[in-house]
Design a protein around this motif. Structure first.
Motif, PDB file in Angstrom:
ATOM      1  N   MET A   1       5.530  14.621  28.445  1.00 41.02           N
ATOM      2  CA  MET A   1       6.653  13.744  28.771  1.00 41.02           C
ATOM      3  C   MET A   1       6.357  12.299  28.362  1.00 41.02           C
ATOM      4  O   MET A   1       7.224  11.612  27.849  1.00 41.02           O
ATOM      5  N   PRO A  28       9.899   3.431  30.129  1.00 45.50           N
ATOM      6  CA  PRO A  28      10.065   3.948  31.494  1.00 45.50           C
ATOM      7  C   PRO A  28       9.395   3.079  32.550  1.00 45.50           C
ATOM      8  O   PRO A  28       9.958   2.857  33.622  1.00 45.50           O
ATOM      9  N   HIS A  73      18.670  12.806  25.509  1.00 40.27           N
ATOM     10  CA  HIS A  73      19.299  12.038  26.586  1.00 40.27           C
ATOM     11  C   HIS A  73      20.142  10.888  26.081  1.00 40.27           C
ATOM     12  O   HIS A  73      20.418   9.961  26.822  1.00 40.27           O
TER      13      HIS A  73
ATOM     14  N   SER B 321       8.835  19.473  32.504  1.00 43.86           N
ATOM     15  CA  SER B 321       8.305  18.189  32.035  1.00 43.86           C
ATOM     16  C   SER B 321       7.605  18.305  30.682  1.00 43.86           C
ATOM     17  O   SER B 321       7.428  17.313  30.002  1.00 43.86           O
ATOM     18  N   GLN B 325      12.775  18.680  28.673  1.00 46.89           N
ATOM     19  CA  GLN B 325      13.159  17.384  29.236  1.00 46.89           C
ATOM     20  C   GLN B 325      14.666  17.206  29.282  1.00 46.89           C
ATOM     21  O   GLN B 325      15.181  16.429  30.079  1.00 46.89           O
ATOM     22  N   LEU B 328      16.669  17.609  32.680  1.00 44.24           N
ATOM     23  CA  LEU B 328      16.671  16.639  33.769  1.00 44.24           C
ATOM     24  C   LEU B 328      17.791  15.627  33.566  1.00 44.24           C
ATOM     25  O   LEU B 328      18.101  15.271  32.437  1.00 44.24           O
ATOM     26  N   THR B 330      19.259  12.022  33.196  1.00 41.71           N
ATOM     27  CA  THR B 330      18.589  10.933  32.499  1.00 41.71           C
ATOM     28  C   THR B 330      17.783  10.038  33.444  1.00 41.71           C
ATOM     29  O   THR B 330      16.628   9.700  33.168  1.00 41.71           O
ATOM     30  N   LEU B 333      14.646  11.665  34.556  1.00 41.98           N
ATOM     31  CA  LEU B 333      13.690  11.769  33.457  1.00 41.98           C
ATOM     32  C   LEU B 333      12.943  10.449  33.277  1.00 41.98           C
ATOM     33  O   LEU B 333      11.710  10.422  33.154  1.00 41.98           O
ATOM     34  N   ILE B 334      13.700   9.349  33.305  1.00 42.06           N
ATOM     35  CA  ILE B 334      13.069   8.044  33.108  1.00 42.06           C
ATOM     36  C   ILE B 334      12.092   7.774  34.247  1.00 42.06           C
ATOM     37  O   ILE B 334      10.973   7.316  34.046  1.00 42.06           O
ATOM     38  N   ASN B 335      12.535   8.111  35.464  1.00 46.55           N
ATOM     39  CA  ASN B 335      11.681   7.913  36.625  1.00 46.55           C
ATOM     40  C   ASN B 335      10.378   8.709  36.502  1.00 46.55           C
ATOM     41  O   ASN B 335       9.282   8.182  36.694  1.00 46.55           O
ATOM     42  N   LEU B 336      10.511   9.977  36.146  1.00 49.62           N
ATOM     43  CA  LEU B 336       9.320  10.816  36.018  1.00 49.62           C
ATOM     44  C   LEU B 336       8.436  10.333  34.873  1.00 49.62           C
ATOM     45  O   LEU B 336       7.202  10.299  34.986  1.00 49.62           O
ATOM     46  N   ALA B 337       9.084   9.953  33.781  1.00 52.12           N
ATOM     47  CA  ALA B 337       8.321   9.486  32.627  1.00 52.12           C
ATOM     48  C   ALA B 337       7.528   8.237  33.010  1.00 52.12           C
ATOM     49  O   ALA B 337       6.379   8.055  32.598  1.00 52.12           O
ATOM     50  N   ALA B 338       8.158   7.384  33.825  1.00 52.96           N
ATOM     51  CA  ALA B 338       7.471   6.160  34.247  1.00 52.96           C
ATOM     52  C   ALA B 338       6.246   6.499  35.083  1.00 52.96           C
ATOM     53  O   ALA B 338       5.192   5.874  34.959  1.00 52.96           O
ATOM     54  N   ARG B 340       4.510   9.195  34.896  1.00 52.78           N
ATOM     55  CA  ARG B 340       3.487   9.827  34.070  1.00 52.78           C
ATOM     56  C   ARG B 340       2.866   8.850  33.080  1.00 52.78           C
ATOM     57  O   ARG B 340       1.880   9.162  32.434  1.00 52.78           O
ATOM     58  N   GLU B 341       3.493   7.676  32.956  1.00 52.98           N
ATOM     59  CA  GLU B 341       2.970   6.652  32.061  1.00 52.98           C
ATOM     60  C   GLU B 341       1.517   6.370  32.434  1.00 52.98           C
ATOM     61  O   GLU B 341       1.221   5.975  33.559  1.00 52.98           O
ATOM     62  N   GLY B 342       0.605   6.578  31.528  1.00 53.05           N
ATOM     63  CA  GLY B 342      -0.798   6.281  31.813  1.00 53.05           C
ATOM     64  C   GLY B 342      -1.583   7.438  32.392  1.00 53.05           C
ATOM     65  O   GLY B 342      -2.797   7.360  32.503  1.00 53.05           O
ATOM     66  N   VAL B 343      -0.907   8.521  32.764  1.00 57.49           N
ATOM     67  CA  VAL B 343      -1.646   9.692  33.243  1.00 57.49           C
ATOM     68  C   VAL B 343      -2.303  10.366  32.039  1.00 57.49           C
ATOM     69  O   VAL B 343      -1.634  10.684  31.067  1.00 57.49           O
TER      70      VAL B 343
END
Lengths: 374, 510
Positions: A1, A28, A73, B321, B325, B328, B330, B333-338, B340-343
Motif C-alpha cells: 500500500m 497520505p 481512486h 491492503s 486497494q 476501500l 478513498t 485508503l488514504i488514512n490506511l496508507a498514511a 503504513r507510511e514508513g512501516v
C-alpha cells in the motif's frame, strides 16, 4: 500500500499535438487525521508528462514519481478546453478500457485555463483539491442545479446513444493562479484563489462547441430532470422578492412525430416551499399561493424555453437528447429524421408545460416584515 | 466391572494361605510402604488381614464398617459354620460387613485394581479369594465453578476429577432409569475408569454401539485425560476441526444426553466428552437456553460473526491492503496508507509478526505463574502494542486488526474450536498474501469442502447445513423459543424424537 501513489485527480491537456497528462497524487501522511504537524508540506503533489498517446504519458510519469501511480481512486478528470474542442473520445478510451479505473469519477472541462492549472490550486476545508472538486460538484448539483455531475459511464453512454450530445460542467479558477498554488492560499480565511463551477460545456459529438451561462444551465438541467433541489425567486407585485425552494422535480420529455414533423413535449411537475419572503405579501391567502404557483410556472417555462432557444439557435446541437426521445417513441420516423437532425433540431417545436405546486410556507406564515414596519 | 485390560496376568492365583497371599501382594508392589497390611483375628480365632493403600481409604468408614464388626464378632455369634473358605467370605459379606459395596475377587489383577481405586481388601486364612470393600476416601477437589465455560446465568457447578462425582452430577439432573451407564477400564497401566452414558430410549443405538466398539479398540498404556480418548476414537486424525465436544459443565452434558448424544466420562479429568460433536455444537453455549430465545439468538449470531472475524480479519486486511486497494473507500485508503507510511514490512509480514507475538503472549498468559501475570500483561500491552506502533514497526490499523481477531476468537464458547480457528487463520493469511482475495476464497472453499467430508461417529459434521435439514434449523444459527422446539434434533433420534408431548396450547388473551 505504501508503494502506491494514490492518484485522485487527473488533468489532460493537448499541447503541440501531444497529450500532457498531469496527475494529482496524495501524500497520505499529510492528509491523515492525526498528522503530527511537523512538516509543512502540501497535501498533494503533481506529476506530469507529455507524450503522443495518453498511456505513454501515464507510464512516463514514473520517471518523475517514486511510486507507481495508482488510478483506481481517481475522483475527477479535468479536461483542457483545447483538448475538449479537439475531441475527447480518444482520451476516454484508455480510461474506459483500463481495468484499474473505476467509472465513478466526475468529468469536467477547464474553462478559460489549462486543465493542469486547475489541479494546482490548493483548497481549504478539503485538503485534497480533487476531493474538493468532487464534493463541490456533488453538492452543488443537488442544491443549486446549475452543474451537471457526469461520471465516466454516464458520459460514455451519452456519447454513444443516438440523438444526444453530452454536456459537461465547466470549472474556473477565480483569482490569481500563482497565489493559488502556494500554501498561503489556504492560510487565509478568504482564500485569494478558488475553484468555482460555472457554465455548462456543450458538445457536438465529442467536441466542445460552446458554453451555457448560469441561467441557461439551470434551464438545461430542468429539462434533463437533473434537478433535485434548488432555489429561485419570484418578483412580488409590490416590489421585492420571494424565494421558492423547489423540493421535488419531475420532468418528462416525450417525442412525437405529427405529419412528419417532430414535436417535443416537456412536462414538468414541481413541488416547492416558500423559503424566504422579502416583500409585503399575504401568504396565508390561497389566492396568493395560486398566484405564486402561476408565477413559478411562468418563470420555469421561460427558463427552459430560453435554454432550448439558445441551444437551438446558437449551437444547433441536440444537447437535450430530444432526438433520443423521438427515437424511443417512433423509431421508424427517427430513421428518416436522422440524416438532417441537426438542421431539424434548430427549428424543432418544443412545447413546455409546468405544473408547480406550493406545499408549505416553512415554520411561519406571514413575514415579520409587515409587523416590523408598523 | 469387566474388562480385558486387567487380564494380563491371569496365571497368577490367590492361594488358600494368608501369609503366602500377603507375601505375594507385597512383593508385587515391591514392598511399597503405602500398602498397609493389618492382620487380626476374627471370631476370636481365625486369622485375617485387611489390606489397603494408605490415604486412599476413609479411615472412619473402614473402622465402622469392617474392623469394628469383625473384631466385635464373638465366636458364638458367628452365624455360620466356622469353616474358613469361600463360604466364610460370602457369609461375612452378607451378614457381618455393613459396607454397601462389597464383592468377592479371585484374581490378583482385579484385587490390585480395587486397592488402587480406594477399596480395602479383606483376606482370610485358608481362602483363595478375597473381599473388596468400597471405603473410598481420597481427599478430592470439591465441586467448583466452571473455569473454562463460565456463564452469567445458569448453574455454577463444574465436573471434578472424580469419576463418581461426575456421574452423580449428571445423574442428579436426569432422574430417569433410562439413563444408562456402561463402565470399563482403559489403559493397560493406568486402568482408568471410563464410562459411557446415554439415554437408552433417545440415543441412537448405532452410535452407542460405535462408541463401545471404538473404546474397546483402544490399546494404550495410559489414559490421563479425556483428550487421550478423544484423539483415539475420533473419526479422522488429520483435520484441524474437533469432532468430539467436551464440557466441564454437567448441565451441558445433560442437555447433550437429552438430545440423544452420548457422554464419555473419564476418571481423573473434569472434561466430559460428548459425541457426536457436530460443527454447530461448538457454537452452542448452555446460556443460549437459559436466556430468552431472542437473547439466545443474538448471542449465537454474534458467535458466528466472531468466528468469521477471528478466522478472516487478518487475511482480509492483507488481501485488501496488498492487492485490492480499489475496494476501500478513498478516505479510508488514504488514512490506511498514511499509517503504513514508513512501516518497513509488507502487510503480510507485519500481520504475521503481530499474530505470532500475540500467540506467544497468550500462551505465556495461560502457562505463567499467577504471580508474574501483571508484569507480563504490562510488557505485552505497552511494549508490543503501543511501542511497536510508535516505533513505526507496525501500523496502528494492524494492531486493531490483531486485537479484534484475538478478542473474537474468545467468543467461540469451546476452546478447541477457537484453537482451530487460530490455526486456519495463519493458512488463510499466507494464501491472501500470495494470491489476494482469490487465494483467501480458495482457502475458504477448501475448508468448506473439507468440513463437508468430515463425519463424527457416522453423522455428517455439517449437519444440519449440509445435508440441509429444515426442521433442525431451529437450533443452529438461531435459537427458537422452546415452544417451537417440539422435536429433538433429528440427526440422532429415530425412536423417540419428541421432546414435548404436545404443542402447548396457544395462550390467548395476552
Amino acid at each position: 500500500m505504501n508503494t502506491l501513489g494514490i492518484q485522485l485527480g487527473t488533468a489532460i491537456d493537448k499541447k503541440d499535438g501531444q497529450y500532457q497528462v498531469a496527475v494529482q497524487v496524495v501524500d497520505p501522511a499529510e492528509v491523515a487525521s492525526k498528522s503530527k504537524g511537523g512538516s509543512k508540506r502540501v497535501p498533494v503533489t503533481m506529476y506530469h508528462a507529455t507524450a503522443p498517446t495518453i498511456f505513454e504519458a501515464y507510464r512516463k510519469l514514473t520517471t518523475t514519481s517514486p511510486r507507481k501511480i495508482y488510478a483506481s481512486h481517481i475522483r475527477v478528470l479535468v479536461l483542457g478546453e483545447s483538448l475538449a474542442r479537439d475531441g475527447i473520445a480518444k482520451v476516454l478510451d484508455l480510461l474506459w478500457r483500463d481495468t484499474e479505473l473505476r467509472t465513478d469519477f466526475y468529468i469536467m472541462v477547464a474553462n478559460g485555463t489549462e486543465a493542469k492549472n486547475v489541479l494546482k490550486i490548493l483548497t481549504p476545508l478539503e485538503d485534497i483539491p480533487a476531493t474538493k472538486l468532487y464534493k463541490s460538484l456533488d453538492t452543488s448539483s443537488k442544491a443549486w442545479a446549475v452543474t451537471n455531475p457526469f461520471t465516466m459511464d454516464q458520459l460514455i453512454e451519452q456519447l454513444v446513444s443516438e440523438g444526444r450530445n453530452p454536456v459537461l460542467t465547466g470549472i474556473r479558477i477565480i483569482g490569481d493562479q500563482e497565489k493559488g498554488e502556494k500554501q498561503s492560499n489556504v492560510e487565509s480565511i478568504d482564500p485569494a484563489t478558488q475553484l468555482k463551477f460555472s457554465k455548462l460545456a456543450v458538445f457536438r459529438e465529442d467536441r466542445l462547441i460552446g458554453w451555457l451561462n448560469e441561467e441557461e444551465s439551470k434551464g438545461y438541467n430542468y429539462i434533463m430532470g437533473n434537478v433535485k433541489s434548488t432555489v429561485g425567486h419570484v418578483s412580488c407585485p409590490d416590489g421585492g422578492y420571494l424565494d421558492l425552494e423547489g423540493i421535488y422535480f419531475d420532468t418528462e420529455v416525450k417525442g412525437n412525430v405529427k405529419n412528419g414533423e417532430p414535436v417535443i413535449e416537456v412536462k414538468m411537475k414541481t413541488l416547492g416551499n416558500i423559503a424566504d419572503v422579502e416583500c409585503d405579501i399575504n401568504v396565508e391567502d390561497v389566492k396568493t399561493i395560486e398566484w405564486l404557483e402561476d408565477e413559478e410556472e411562468k418563470k420555469l417555462t421561460m427558463l427552459m424555453r430560453k435554454s432550448v432557444e439558445v441551444v437551438q439557435k446558437k449551437f444547433k446541437v441536440d444537447a437535450f437528447g430530444f432526438g433520443e426521445a423521438i427515437y424511443r417513441s417512433n423509431p421508424k420516423a427517427w430513421k428518416k429524421l436522422k440524416p438532417d437532425w441537426e438542421e431539424r433540431f434548430s427549428r424543432l417545436k418544443v412545447n413546455i408545460s409546468v405544473d408547480a405546486r406550493i406545499q408549505g410556507t416553512g415554520t411561519v406564515t406571514n413575514s415579520i416584515l409587515g409587523d416590523v414596519r408598523e | 466391572m469387566s474388562t480385558n485390560a486387567v487380564n494380563s496376568d491371569t496365571d497368577v492365583h490367590l492361594l488358600p494361605c494368608l501369609d503366602d497371599n500377603i507375601a505375594m501382594i507385597q512383593s508385587a508392589l515391591g514392598g511399597s510402604p503405602d500398602l498397609i497390611v493389618k492382620g487380626f483375628k476374627w471370631g476370636d480365632q481365625w486369622r485375617a488381614a485387611l489390606l489397603f493403600i494408605d490415604g486412599m481409604v476413609d479411615a472412619t468408614q473402614m473402622h465402622e464398617m469392617i474392623v469394628e464388626p469383625l473384631l466385635s464378632l464373638r465366636k458364638d455369634d458367628v452365624p455360620f459354620e466356622p469353616s474358613p473358605g469361600i463360604d466364610a467370605l460370602h457369609a461375612l459379606k452378607d451378614h457381618v460387613l455393613s459396607a454397601a459395596n462389597v464383592s468377592v475377587v479371585d484374581q490378583p489383577a482385579l484385587l490390585f485394581n480395587s486397592m488402587f481405586s480406594g477399596d480395602a481388601v479383606l483376606l482370610l486364612d485358608g481362602s483363595a479369594s478375597a473381599l473388596r470393600i468400597d471405603v473410598f476416601g481420597i481427599e478430592e477437589r470439591p465441586v467448583g465453578e466452571p473455569i473454562t465455560q463460565s456463564v452469567i446465568r445458569g448453574p455454577m457447578e463444574a465436573f471434578t476429577e472424580n469419576y463418581r462425582k461426575n456421574v452423580v452430577l449428571i445423574r442428579r439432573r436426569i432422574k430417569d432409569p433410562n439413563l444408562w451407564i456402561e463402565s470399563r477400564l482403559i489403559g493397560k497401566v493406568t486402568k482408568t475408569q471410563v464410562g459411557i452414558m446415554y439415554l437408552r430410549n433417545v440415543a441412537d443405538d448405532k452410535i452407542v454401539q460405535e462408541v463401545r466398539q471404538r473404546l474397546d479398540r483402544i490399546d494404550i498404556d495410559g489414559i490421563l485425560e479425556s483428550g487421550y480418548i478423544e484423539e483415539l476414537i475420533q473419526d479422522r486424525t488429520i483435520t484441524p476441526f474437533p469432532t468430539l465436544n467436551n464440557s466441564e459443565r454437567p448441565d451441558a452434558v445433560a442437555a447433550a444426553l437429552l438430545e440423544g448424544r452420548v457422554a464419555i466420562v473419564v476418571d481423573g479429568t473434569p472434561f466430559v466428552l460428548t459425541v457426536p460433536g457436530l460443527f454447530v455444537h461448538f457454537f452452542q453455549s448452555v446460556e443460549d437456553y437459559y436466556q430468552r430465545a431472542d437473547i439466545g439468538t443474538l448471542l449465537r449470531v454474534i458467535r458466528f460473526i466472531s468466528f468469521f472475524i477471528a478466522m478472516l480479519a487478518p487475511s482480509f486486511y492483507i488481501a485488501v491492503s496488498t492487492f485490492h486497494q480499489e475496494m476501500l473507500p478513498t478516505g479510508l485508503l488514504i488514512n490506511l496508507a498514511a499509517q503504513r507510511e514508513g512501516v518497513p514490512f509488507p502487510a503480510f509480514i507485519e500481520a504475521l509478526l503481530m499474530e505470532v507475538t500475540y500467540e506467544i503472549l497468550r500462551e505465556a498468559g495461560v502457562r505463567m505463574p499467577r504471580t508474574v501475570g501483571q508484569a507480563v500483561s504490562i510488557v505485552g500491552t505497552l511494549v508490543i502494542g503501543q511501542a511497536a506502533v510508535d516505533a513505526g514497526i507496525v501500523s496502528a490499523a494492524m494492531v486493531i486488526i490483531v486485537s479484534i481477531t484475538a478478542i473474537a476468537s474468545y467468543v467461540i464458547p469451546t476452546a478447541n474450536m477457537s484453537i482451530t480457528v487460530r490455526m486456519i487463520r495463519f493458512v488463510l493469511m499466507g494464501l491472501s498474501a500470495s494470491f489476494g482475495m482469490y487465494g483467501m476464497l480458495i482457502g475458504i472453499i477448501g475448508m468448506v469442502v473439507h468440513l463437508c467430508t468430515l463425519r463424527s461417529f457416522g453423522v455428517p459434521y455439517m449437519l444440519p447445513f449440509g445435508p440441509f435439514v429444515m426442521s433442525d434449523q431451529k437450533d443452529t444459527l438461531f435459537r427458537l423459543p422452546w415452544s417451537r422446539m417440539i422435536m429433538r434434533p433429528s440427526l440422532m433420534n429415530h425412536e423417540n424424537p419428541r421432546r414435548q408431548r404436545k404443542k402447548p396450547a396457544a395462550s390467548k388473551g395476552e
